[in-house]
Design a protein around this motif. Structure first.
Motif, short mmCIF file in Angstrom:
data_model
loop_
_atom_site.label_atom_id
_atom_site.label_comp_id
_atom_site.label_asym_id
_atom_site.label_seq_id
_atom_site.Cartn_x
_atom_site.Cartn_y
_atom_site.Cartn_z
N ARG A 62 0.84 -1.19 0.00
CA ARG A 62 0.00 0.00 0.00
C ARG A 62 0.88 1.25 0.00
NH1 ARG A 62 -2.90 -0.69 5.38
NH2 ARG A 62 -1.00 -1.78 5.84
N LEU A 64 2.48 4.66 1.33
CA LEU A 64 2.89 5.03 2.68
C LEU A 64 1.78 5.76 3.43
CD1 LEU A 64 5.15 5.13 4.79
CD2 LEU A 64 5.90 7.26 3.75
N ALA A 65 1.15 6.74 2.80
CA ALA A 65 0.12 7.53 3.48
C ALA A 65 -1.08 6.67 3.87
CB ALA A 65 -0.33 8.69 2.59
N GLN A 66 -1.33 5.60 3.12
CA GLN A 66 -2.44 4.71 3.46
C GLN A 66 -2.03 3.75 4.58
OE1 GLN A 66 -3.58 1.95 0.35
NE2 GLN A 66 -5.73 2.04 0.98
N ALA A 67 -0.81 3.26 4.53
CA ALA A 67 -0.32 2.33 5.54
C ALA A 67 -0.10 3.03 6.88
CB ALA A 67 0.98 1.67 5.07
N LEU A 68 0.36 4.28 6.83
CA LEU A 68 0.63 5.06 8.04
C LEU A 68 -0.04 6.43 7.91
CD1 LEU A 68 4.42 4.23 8.42
CD2 LEU A 68 2.57 3.38 9.86
N PRO A 69 -1.34 6.50 8.16
CA PRO A 69 -2.03 7.79 8.04
C PRO A 69 -1.30 8.86 8.87
CG PRO A 69 -3.61 6.04 8.43
CD PRO A 69 -2.23 5.44 8.62
N ILE A 71 1.45 10.33 7.85
CA ILE A 71 2.79 10.47 7.27
C ILE A 71 2.61 11.05 5.87
CG2 ILE A 71 4.84 9.26 6.47
CD1 ILE A 71 4.59 9.34 9.50
N GLU A 76 9.74 11.19 6.96
CA GLU A 76 9.15 11.25 8.30
C GLU A 76 9.28 9.92 9.04
OE1 GLU A 76 5.31 13.30 8.59
OE2 GLU A 76 5.60 13.87 6.49
N ILE A 77 9.76 8.88 8.37
CA ILE A 77 10.02 7.61 9.03
C ILE A 77 11.49 7.23 8.77
CG2 ILE A 77 7.63 6.79 8.91
CD1 ILE A 77 8.50 5.07 6.52
#
Length: 134
Positions: A62, A64-69, A71, A76-77
């Motif tokens: 998925r 990134l923004a969907q896996a880690l809302p 971000i 940022e990671i």
């Protein structure tokens, strides 16, 4: 790290064939091999001189923004958040990418600490690619 002459970059992408074409058409990579591997994964292996690019299309991956809302940007990671290439013909590379209509993320800037100039583009999937030269 004596005499290092190339690199390996590996990217997860929603469409390995389309992303592979983008790297071929815009950055001059050539397709070495493409195919399927376990668990429905599709891959493309590309090369430019001693630089190898591996693209993996995982149907379960998925954005990134969907896996880690929350971000908004990969930096940022922890982990790798951009690609980079040092090129001999810096101005020609920049001009060629502009002619091709490649999205420029940031225009030519001086990196005084490194004694280099740099610019950045985004690939088909929005990955930042930075170019360095004199």
């Amino acid at each position: 790290m004596h005499n290092v002459s190339g690199s390996l970059l590996a990217l997860s992408t929603p469409d390995a064939p389309a992303t592979g074409r983008w790297y071929q058409e815009n950055l001059g990579f050539r397709l070495v091999k493409e195919g399927q591997m376990g668990k429905g994964l599709h891959f493309a292996l590309l090369r430019y001189d001693d630089n190898i690019l591996e693209l993996i299309q995982n149907p379960e991956a998925r954005p990134l923004a969907q896996a880690l809302p929350g971000i908004k940007d990969p930096f940022e990671i922890h982990g790798i958040f951009k690609l980079g290439f040092t090129v001999q013909n810096f101005d020609e590379v920049f001009a060629d990418l502009q002619r091709r209509g490649v999205k420029v993320d940031f225009t030519i800037t001086k990196l005084n600490d490194l004694g280099l100039r740099a610019f950045g583009i985004r690939d088909l999937d929005g990955n930042l690619i930075q170019f360095f030269g004199k």
